[in-house]
Design an enzyme around this catalytic site. Sequence first.
Site, PDB file in Angstrom:
ATOM      1  N   SER A 217       0.648  -1.328   0.071  1.00 54.90           N
ATOM      2  CA  SER A 217      -0.583   0.362   0.252  1.00 54.90           C
ATOM      3  C   SER A 217       1.041   1.005   0.231  1.00 54.90           C
ATOM      4  O   SER A 217       0.308   2.187  -0.414  1.00 54.90           O
ATOM      5  CB  SER A 217      -1.402   0.043   0.947  1.00 54.90           C
ATOM      6  OG  SER A 217      -1.179  -1.180   1.167  1.00 54.90           O
TER       7      SER A 217
ATOM      8  N   PHE B 241      -2.823  10.549  -0.625  1.00 59.52           N
ATOM      9  CA  PHE B 241      -4.246  11.357  -1.553  1.00 59.52           C
ATOM     10  C   PHE B 241      -4.899  10.411  -0.780  1.00 59.52           C
ATOM     11  O   PHE B 241      -5.684  10.387  -0.627  1.00 59.52           O
ATOM     12  CB  PHE B 241      -3.671   9.546  -2.786  1.00 59.52           C
ATOM     13  CG  PHE B 241      -4.663   9.316  -4.062  1.00 59.52           C
ATOM     14  CD1 PHE B 241      -4.347  10.256  -4.837  1.00 59.52           C
ATOM     15  CD2 PHE B 241      -6.113   9.348  -3.247  1.00 59.52           C
ATOM     16  CE1 PHE B 241      -5.562  10.192  -5.757  1.00 59.52           C
ATOM     17  CE2 PHE B 241      -7.254   9.304  -4.175  1.00 59.52           C
ATOM     18  CZ  PHE B 241      -6.474  10.046  -6.036  1.00 59.52           C
TER      19      PHE B 241
ATOM     20  N   LEU C 185      -8.377  11.246  -1.302  1.00 65.56           N
ATOM     21  CA  LEU C 185      -9.846  11.709  -1.931  1.00 65.56           C
ATOM     22  C   LEU C 185     -11.377  11.502  -1.094  1.00 65.56           C
ATOM     23  O   LEU C 185     -11.954  11.814  -0.681  1.00 65.56           O
ATOM     24  CB  LEU C 185      -9.992  10.938  -3.263  1.00 65.56           C
ATOM     25  CG  LEU C 185     -11.095  10.537  -3.956  1.00 65.56           C
ATOM     26  CD1 LEU C 185     -10.884  11.686  -4.639  1.00 65.56           C
ATOM     27  CD2 LEU C 185     -10.812   9.220  -4.637  1.00 65.56           C
TER      28      LEU C 185
ATOM     29  N   PRO D 284     -15.410  11.891   4.225  1.00 63.79           N
ATOM     30  CA  PRO D 284     -16.245  11.018   5.832  1.00 63.79           C
ATOM     31  C   PRO D 284     -17.480  10.766   5.558  1.00 63.79           C
ATOM     32  O   PRO D 284     -17.804   9.357   6.354  1.00 63.79           O
ATOM     33  CB  PRO D 284     -16.269  11.691   7.288  1.00 63.79           C
ATOM     34  CG  PRO D 284     -15.039  13.184   7.158  1.00 63.79           C
ATOM     35  CD  PRO D 284     -14.678  12.616   5.274  1.00 63.79           C
TER      36      PRO D 284
ATOM     37  N   THR E 161      -4.072   7.048   3.738  1.00 63.76           N
ATOM     38  CA  THR E 161      -2.987   5.911   3.662  1.00 63.76           C
ATOM     39  C   THR E 161      -1.234   7.174   3.921  1.00 63.76           C
ATOM     40  O   THR E 161      -1.484   7.739   2.768  1.00 63.76           O
ATOM     41  CB  THR E 161      -2.725   5.585   2.417  1.00 63.76           C
ATOM     42  OG1 THR E 161      -3.669   3.509   2.309  1.00 63.76           O
ATOM     43  CG2 THR E 161      -1.032   4.370   1.953  1.00 63.76           C
TER      44      THR E 161
ATOM     45  N   CYS F  22      -6.164   8.158 -11.488  1.00 64.20           N
ATOM     46  CA  CYS F  22      -5.192   7.599 -10.378  1.00 64.20           C
ATOM     47  C   CYS F  22      -5.085   6.085 -10.042  1.00 64.20           C
ATOM     48  O   CYS F  22      -4.512   4.974 -10.124  1.00 64.20           O
ATOM     49  CB  CYS F  22      -4.212   8.244  -9.082  1.00 64.20           C
ATOM     50  SG  CYS F  22      -4.150  10.388  -9.541  1.00 64.20           S
TER      51      CYS F  22
ATOM     52  N   GLY G 252      -6.621 -24.376  11.847  1.00 63.65           N
ATOM     53  CA  GLY G 252      -6.837 -24.099  12.824  1.00 63.65           C
ATOM     54  C   GLY G 252      -6.798 -23.915  13.821  1.00 63.65           C
ATOM     55  O   GLY G 252      -6.822 -22.524  13.319  1.00 63.65           O
TER      56      GLY G 252
ATOM     57  N   GLU H  67      -9.128   1.707  -2.474  1.00 60.56           N
ATOM     58  CA  GLU H  67      -9.861   1.228  -4.883  1.00 60.56           C
ATOM     59  C   GLU H  67     -11.168   0.912  -4.779  1.00 60.56           C
ATOM     60  O   GLU H  67     -10.752   0.686  -5.548  1.00 60.56           O
ATOM     61  CB  GLU H  67      -8.613   0.947  -4.878  1.00 60.56           C
ATOM     62  CG  GLU H  67      -6.961   1.158  -3.853  1.00 60.56           C
ATOM     63  CD  GLU H  67      -6.438   1.810  -4.836  1.00 60.56           C
ATOM     64  OE1 GLU H  67      -6.642   2.574  -5.663  1.00 60.56           O
ATOM     65  OE2 GLU H  67      -5.691   2.707  -4.280  1.00 60.56           O
TER      66      GLU H  67
HETATM   67  P1  FAD Z   1     -18.733   4.093   1.195  1.00 60.49           P
HETATM   68  O1  FAD Z   1     -18.623   4.655   0.149  1.00 60.49           O
HETATM   69  O2  FAD Z   1     -19.662   4.274   2.554  1.00 60.49           O
HETATM   70  O3  FAD Z   1     -19.516   2.503   1.282  1.00 60.49           O
HETATM   71  C1  FAD Z   1     -20.772   1.243   2.125  1.00 60.49           C
HETATM   72  C2  FAD Z   1     -20.749   0.405   1.809  1.00 60.49           C
HETATM   73  O4  FAD Z   1     -21.913   0.580   0.471  1.00 60.49           O
HETATM   74  C3  FAD Z   1     -19.935  -0.917   1.009  1.00 60.49           C
HETATM   75  O5  FAD Z   1     -20.050  -1.796   1.238  1.00 60.49           O
HETATM   76  C4  FAD Z   1     -20.139  -0.094  -0.116  1.00 60.49           C
HETATM   77  O6  FAD Z   1     -19.947  -1.454  -1.205  1.00 60.49           O
HETATM   78  C5  FAD Z   1     -21.333  -0.200  -0.712  1.00 60.49           C
HETATM   79  N1  FAD Z   1     -22.062   0.474  -1.671  1.00 60.49           N
HETATM   80  C6  FAD Z   1     -21.357   2.166  -2.361  1.00 60.49           C
HETATM   81  N2  FAD Z   1     -22.666   2.304  -3.197  1.00 60.49           N
HETATM   82  C7  FAD Z   1     -22.495   1.787  -3.450  1.00 60.49           C
HETATM   83  C8  FAD Z   1     -24.789   1.243  -4.532  1.00 60.49           C
HETATM   84  N3  FAD Z   1     -24.677   2.358  -5.461  1.00 60.49           N
HETATM   85  N4  FAD Z   1     -25.275   0.222  -4.825  1.00 60.49           N
HETATM   86  C9  FAD Z   1     -24.823  -0.798  -3.346  1.00 60.49           C
HETATM   87  N5  FAD Z   1     -24.093  -0.333  -2.562  1.00 60.49           N
HETATM   88  C10 FAD Z   1     -22.903   0.370  -2.391  1.00 60.49           C
HETATM   89  N6  FAD Z   1      -9.160   6.785   0.444  1.00 60.49           N
HETATM   90  C11 FAD Z   1      -8.197   7.961  -0.159  1.00 60.49           C
HETATM   91  O7  FAD Z   1      -8.820   8.819  -1.073  1.00 60.49           O
HETATM   92  N7  FAD Z   1      -7.102   7.592   0.368  1.00 60.49           N
HETATM   93  C12 FAD Z   1      -6.338   6.916   0.244  1.00 60.49           C
HETATM   94  O8  FAD Z   1      -4.857   6.661   0.685  1.00 60.49           O
HETATM   95  C13 FAD Z   1      -7.594   5.892   1.025  1.00 60.49           C
HETATM   96  N8  FAD Z   1      -6.582   4.736   1.910  1.00 60.49           N
HETATM   97  C14 FAD Z   1      -7.339   3.847   2.263  1.00 60.49           C
HETATM   98  C15 FAD Z   1      -6.631   2.503   3.599  1.00 60.49           C
HETATM   99  C16 FAD Z   1      -7.477   2.240   3.941  1.00 60.49           C
HETATM  100  C17 FAD Z   1      -6.969   1.464   5.549  1.00 60.49           C
HETATM  101  C18 FAD Z   1      -9.074   1.674   4.105  1.00 60.49           C
HETATM  102  C19 FAD Z   1      -9.850   1.019   4.675  1.00 60.49           C
HETATM  103  C20 FAD Z   1      -9.547   3.080   3.065  1.00 60.49           C
HETATM  104  C21 FAD Z   1      -8.589   3.806   2.245  1.00 60.49           C
HETATM  105  N9  FAD Z   1      -9.016   4.944   1.839  1.00 60.49           N
HETATM  106  C22 FAD Z   1      -8.574   5.759   1.291  1.00 60.49           C
HETATM  107  C23 FAD Z   1     -10.774   4.701   1.316  1.00 60.49           C
HETATM  108  C24 FAD Z   1     -11.127   3.890   0.760  1.00 60.49           C
HETATM  109  O9  FAD Z   1     -11.454   4.289  -0.450  1.00 60.49           O
HETATM  110  C25 FAD Z   1     -12.944   3.941   0.981  1.00 60.49           C
HETATM  111  O10 FAD Z   1     -12.861   3.132   2.372  1.00 60.49           O
HETATM  112  C26 FAD Z   1     -13.659   3.339   0.256  1.00 60.49           C
HETATM  113  O11 FAD Z   1     -13.415   3.563  -0.619  1.00 60.49           O
HETATM  114  C27 FAD Z   1     -15.301   2.834   0.915  1.00 60.49           C
HETATM  115  O12 FAD Z   1     -15.496   3.925   0.756  1.00 60.49           O
HETATM  116  P2  FAD Z   1     -16.427   4.783   2.778  1.00 60.49           P
HETATM  117  O13 FAD Z   1     -15.750   3.776   3.736  1.00 60.49           O
HETATM  118  O14 FAD Z   1     -16.660   5.548   2.609  1.00 60.49           O
HETATM  119  O15 FAD Z   1     -18.064   3.489   2.367  1.00 60.49           O
END
Ligand code: FAD
Length: 406
Positions: free
Chosen positions: A113, A151, A153, A156, A186, A260, A361, A385
């Site tokens: 990562s 990065f 993007l 919350p 990250t 990206c 196990g 991603e």
């Molecule tokens: P949400 O978008 O709120 O999604 C919640 C649920 O809804 C998920 O199960 C999703 O699949 C579902 N869902 C979404 N849309 C739909 C739809 N249309 N229909 C049905 N279900 C749907 N982001 C960055 O910008 N930069 C980083 O460096 C980065 N690093 C990360 C590192 C870690 C360890 C983690 C956990 C995340 C990181 N992320 C980063 C963020 C990551 O890309 C997001 O967590 C991811 O895109 C999902 O967004 P969310 O957590 O807000 O979930």
Amino acid sequence: MVAFGALPPYRNPVLNIKNTQLDPLDLFDIRSELSEEESMVRESVARFVDDAVIPLMREAFEQHKFPMELVPQVAELGLFGSSIDGYECAGLNSVSYGLICQELERGDSGLRSFVSVQSSLVMFPIYSYGSDEQKDRWLPAMARGEAIGCFGLTEPHGGSDPGNMKTHAKRDGDDWVINGAKMWITNGSIADVALVWAMTDDGVRGFLVEKDTPGFTAQEIENKFSLRASVTSALFLDNVRVPDANVLPGVTGLKGPLSCLTQARYGISWGVIGAAQACLDEALKYSQERVLFDRPVSHSQAMQIRLADMARRITTGQLLALRLGRIKDAGNLTPSQVSLAKWNNCRAALDIARDARDILGGAGISAEYVPVRHMLNLESVITYEGTETVHQLVIGKELTGVNAFG
Ligand code: FAD
């Protein structure tokens, strides 16, 4: 009865079939498809992972700490921005980048990562969309591992819908003033520069925000049970003022960050195979040594079916990744193809890691063995991603022409 694997090597000239023992982690001999340069890259990263990464990762994961001491070695091997030409970067092809990700993630998804973010999410956009000054300032320093990038993007309120971006930037004379927050970033708290995507009157733009800029704070997210050997942070931007020279001039709109993500998702499609290989390797060894009901448990049909299923998934994932890499190197890659590979390979790797954990196990829950660490890491990798659902919807749109996201 003689087991097939115990026969002496033999090649039938009529059928054109060999009976030699296969490598369990490379059943289709993907390695023979690699060029000399690609093989050298894979072998040197594999050696580094075996010698320097694997011995550190268990402790780093337990201590919830990214092993910064690896950064100079990763830089020395030319793994930061490896696909970039010039600026002290290695200028390797996409298959080599994939192999780098695969070998690094065989060690730990946290290290992969780190390299993905630095290479695909920060160096790639600076190289593709940055000014000459931005490239000169950041790319050589990032290639040397002397500057770290992140990065920003995701916000919350929902990462899957980046178009609903609340972070915004307003023009003020020669400067921009940025307000907002980013989540799950990250490298956030260890980065020298954050590439922050913010909404402007003209659409989404990328801003290079240096760590000491007043109003900018990065706060590490504690108590993660996944990617513990990686720094993940929340970013806060409170009237952060940056000069116009810090805006990436070459791109406006969501296609900037999405391009990206395509680069990084491509690397993930390869990377997770490494994690899956580490899990199969451990499950295979354990089941061969574990004696239950008077024989190694690997002799039972039920166990062999599980191991065979892991090898099947790894092999299909390897073939998918290699084909994807060749398409990318030919300049014909589409984001939907990357979505399919990211979805397939993350799902396969996560299922393999969970099953490997079970094959061990009770021992499978111990950090002494790798599956539980990979399993926990892959819960993040399948989410970030683009979640699995997001990639499924991308393919659904490709097939039907209908956007079902809303
Ligand atoms: P949400 O978008 O709120 O999604 C919640 C649920 O809804 C998920 O199960 C999703 O699949 C579902 N869902 C979404 N849309 C739909 C739809 N249309 N229909 C049905 N279900 C749907 N982001 C960055 O910008 N930069 C980083 O460096 C980065 N690093 C990360 C590192 C870690 C360890 C983690 C956990 C995340 C990181 N992320 C980063 C963020 C990551 O890309 C997001 O967590 C991811 O895109 C999902 O967004 P969310 O957590 O807000 O979930």
